[in-house]
Design a protein around this motif. Structure first.
Motif, PDB file in Angstrom:
ATOM      1  N   VAL A 217       4.964  18.288-130.838  1.00 30.66           N
ATOM      2  CA  VAL A 217       5.491  19.453-129.826  1.00 30.66           C
ATOM      3  C   VAL A 217       6.834  19.668-129.639  1.00 30.66           C
ATOM      4  CG1 VAL A 217       5.316  19.517-127.764  1.00 30.66           C
ATOM      5  CG2 VAL A 217       3.165  17.961-128.758  1.00 30.66           C
ATOM      6  N   ALA A 218       7.398  19.341-130.413  1.00 29.64           N
ATOM      7  CA  ALA A 218       9.305  19.373-130.695  1.00 29.64           C
ATOM      8  C   ALA A 218       9.516  20.530-131.271  1.00 29.64           C
ATOM      9  CB  ALA A 218      10.276  18.503-130.714  1.00 29.64           C
ATOM     10  N   HIS A 313       9.627  19.711-123.482  1.00 31.21           N
ATOM     11  CA  HIS A 313       9.151  18.907-123.966  1.00 31.21           C
ATOM     12  C   HIS A 313       8.612  17.564-124.027  1.00 31.21           C
ATOM     13  CE1 HIS A 313       9.472  15.830-127.430  1.00 31.21           C
ATOM     14  NE2 HIS A 313       8.644  16.388-127.515  1.00 31.21           N
ATOM     15  N   ARG A 314       7.982  17.150-122.274  1.00 34.31           N
ATOM     16  CA  ARG A 314       7.662  16.740-121.672  1.00 34.31           C
ATOM     17  C   ARG A 314       6.236  16.685-120.802  1.00 34.31           C
ATOM     18  NH1 ARG A 314       5.992  14.773-117.584  1.00 34.31           N
ATOM     19  NH2 ARG A 314       7.851  16.348-115.950  1.00 34.31           N
ATOM     20  N   ARG A 315       6.282  18.018-120.320  1.00 32.02           N
ATOM     21  CA  ARG A 315       5.808  18.409-119.617  1.00 32.02           C
ATOM     22  C   ARG A 315       4.406  18.954-120.729  1.00 32.02           C
ATOM     23  NH1 ARG A 315       8.049  22.254-117.631  1.00 32.02           N
ATOM     24  NH2 ARG A 315       7.388  24.348-119.377  1.00 32.02           N
ATOM     25  N   ARG A 316       5.186  19.458-121.550  1.00 29.78           N
ATOM     26  CA  ARG A 316       3.680  20.253-123.023  1.00 29.78           C
ATOM     27  C   ARG A 316       3.542  19.223-123.410  1.00 29.78           C
ATOM     28  NH1 ARG A 316       6.574  24.920-126.344  1.00 29.78           N
ATOM     29  NH2 ARG A 316       4.478  25.168-127.137  1.00 29.78           N
ATOM     30  N   ALA A 321      -1.781  16.526-124.370  1.00 24.82           N
ATOM     31  CA  ALA A 321      -2.930  15.313-124.667  1.00 24.82           C
ATOM     32  C   ALA A 321      -3.888  15.280-123.564  1.00 24.82           C
ATOM     33  CB  ALA A 321      -1.700  13.640-124.273  1.00 24.82           C
ATOM     34  N   ARG A 322      -3.627  15.619-122.178  1.00 25.33           N
ATOM     35  CA  ARG A 322      -4.451  16.001-121.375  1.00 25.33           C
ATOM     36  C   ARG A 322      -5.976  17.325-121.737  1.00 25.33           C
ATOM     37  NH1 ARG A 322      -2.193  18.959-117.408  1.00 25.33           N
ATOM     38  NH2 ARG A 322      -1.192  17.279-116.644  1.00 25.33           N
ATOM     39  N   GLY A 329      -3.555  13.784-115.391  1.00 24.60           N
ATOM     40  CA  GLY A 329      -3.466  13.142-116.423  1.00 24.60           C
ATOM     41  C   GLY A 329      -2.922  13.170-117.637  1.00 24.60           C
ATOM     42  N   THR A 330      -2.900  12.200-117.884  1.00 23.85           N
ATOM     43  CA  THR A 330      -2.250  12.419-119.668  1.00 23.85           C
ATOM     44  C   THR A 330      -2.738  11.980-120.594  1.00 23.85           C
ATOM     45  OG1 THR A 330      -0.894  10.401-119.727  1.00 23.85           O
ATOM     46  CG2 THR A 330       0.327  12.407-118.436  1.00 23.85           C
TER      47      THR A 330
END
Length: 504
Positions: A217-218, A313-316, A321-322, A329-330
């Motif tokens: 993702v990064a 980065h965390r949000r994407r 993943a959701r 959820g994640t």
């Protein structure tokens, strides 16, 4: 830290000198390789009820050989050098060291063989004199297998097959190697039989499933989205892991066929939209919109505060993943031990991001990767590992045993590792300055090898060739083979039998 440790030990020793403890004090399992630890060992040995239990003490080595272990320049790479130095400091002789229990070695004849093979270099001429006195060489090597594989891949596969056999037979089996690449290859080979070994070192967080996922993702943040990168991320087991994973895999396959037929190297939103319009699948339009919103057009071409990059980065990552079938959820991103460790790392990174200032997305991805490499994840914490199949480093193996020990990666440069060169002082000057010699770590590795090779059943494995060139056998394996091949009749036949078992 080491200075504080030494001061604490010195204070404890001073207290013992004034008032010795009225209860037993036992120090077990240390070779005294660190100065502070050796100081504590000497203090415990002098207590009225003190006892020091030495691991892997060689009681088969004659006194005149112990006397040769007085020069670190010549002997520090010997497995018993640390004990010889400790006994000298205590003004004791090897004869003063007695067995701490009535248990007998698994194979006394092998103990004598290995002790002779590992004698210090200045006295290896004694092989000619003492080698003929060795008895029962066939019994000493009956449960020893020497496997010389043509490649590291074949070495790992053979080890995995033997561990599988041990699992089926209910044996405790442990792989011991300092080569983490080889241990990961063995673990990967075992997965085909649904065997997950209990690895004491675990795996680096950046190589765990969630670590790889967030690294992918990064990469979306600083480079154009290619078809290869898109498909890699879509096929990751954590992608779309909240709901409807099956339909996601089916649509991913259809999209892959579309991209391959069209020869589209860098898919964009209009490519994905056209594909969805041509699909006769009610889930395709919403799924394509999810892919477009989370994976395309996400490049960041300017410097940003590091905190903003961490949050993006965390949000994407959580959105990918959701998946497209859920709004909250994640997925499975933060589950299992690796996910929980990764969540803690991301949280810590966010809390300290203000110190990073403004950086570009490429630099952020490199920082994120570096942070993950410093963290290890143990699979055993999830409870899904096999209770009898173990992977140990050389340090963990000192105080543990198993029915079968596999000593792998026995090549020079791996076990033992090549000492780092000192650009300023040669060995003689380091000895005069009372600095640690390069041979110190080799001696500790030799001690680990001597302990492990005396287990009830042992495999000694190496690869004849690495990825780059031919390899050189470990010096200890080389000594053992040279000694056996030089002994009359029984020695050569014992060595040939070891190799035959490995060939099989």
């Amino acid at each position: 830290v080491e200075t504080l440790q030494r001061k604490v030990i010195e204070a404890l020793i001073a207290r013992w000198e004034k008032a010795p403890p009225d209860h037993p004090v036992i120090l077990a399992g240390s070779t005294g390789s660190r100065g502070a630890t050796q100081l504590l060992m000497k203090a415990v040995a002098r207590l009225p009820q003190g006892a020091v239990i030495l691991p892997g003490f060689d009681s088969d080595m004659p006194p005149h050989v112990w006397g040769k272990l007085d020069n670190p320049l010549l002997s520090e790479d010997h497995p018993q050098y640390r004990f010889a130095h400790l006994l000298k400091e205590l003004e004791m002789s090897p004869q003063d060291v007695v067995p701490w229990s009535g248990d007998r070695p698994a194979n006394p004849a092998r103990n004598r063989l290995v002790s002779l093979a590992l004698r210090p270099a200045p006295v290896t001429d004694q092989w000619l004199r003492d080698g003929v006195t060795l008895t029962d060489l066939e019994g000493a090597t009956r449960d020893v297998t020497l496997l010389e594989a043509p490649s590291t891949r074949m070495e790992a596969l053979c080890i995995a097959m033997r561990l599988r056999e041990a699992a089926e037979n209910g044996e405790y089996a442990a792989l011991i190697t300092p080569d983490r690449t080889l241990s990961r290859q063995v673990t990967a080979a075992l997965t085909r039989w649904n065997i997950v070994p209990d690895d004491s070192a675990g795996i680096p967080l950046h190589l765990s499933p969630p670590g790889r996922f967030m690294r992918h993702v990064a990469e979306l943040m600083f480079q154009p989205l290619s078809s290869a990168a898109l498909l890699t991320l879509l096929k990751h087991p954590l992608t779309h892991s909240a709901e409807k994973r099956g339909p996601h895999i089916r649509l991913t396959r259809e999209l892959e066929l579309y991209l391959r037929r069209g020869g589209i190297p860098y898919p964009e939103a209009h490519h994905l939209g056209a594909w969805a319009d041509g699909m006769k699948d009610e889930m395709a339009p919403g799924w394509a919109s999810w892919v477009i919103s989370t994976m395309t057009g996400g490049m960041i071409d300017r410097d940003m505060p590091m905190g903003a990059l961490v949050e993006t980065h965390r949000r994407r990552s959580e959105e990918i993943a959701r998946g497209s079938a859920s709004t909250e959820g994640t997925g499975e991103l933060w589950q299992e031990s690796a996910g929980r460790d990764l969540h803690a790392v991301v949280k810590n990174l966010a809390e300290n991001a203000t110190y990073g200032g403004d950086i570009c997305a490429n630099d952020y991805a490199n920082i994120f990767h570096s942070v993950l490499t410093a963290k290890q994840v143990r699979k055993g914490e999830t409870g899904d590992t096999h209770p009898r199949i173990l992977i140990w480093g050389t340090l963990e193996a000192r105080v543990q045993g198993a029915d079968l020990l596999i000593l792998a990666g026995l090549n020079e440069g791996t076990w033992p590792a090549t000492p780092a060169p000192d650009p300023w002082l040669n060995r003689e000057l380091r000895a005069q300055a009372r600095l640690l010699l390069p041979e110190r770590r080799i001696g500790l590795s030799a001690h680990d090898f001597q302990q492990a090779v005396l287990a009830p059943e042992v495999w000694l494995t190496r690869s004849v060739r690495s990825d780059e060139s031919e390899t050189i056998p470990s010096r200890w394996l080389n000594r053992l083979q040279n000694l056996l091949s030089g002994l009359p009749n029984e020695g050569k036949s014992a060595l040939e039998a070891m190799k035959r078992r490995g060939d099989t």
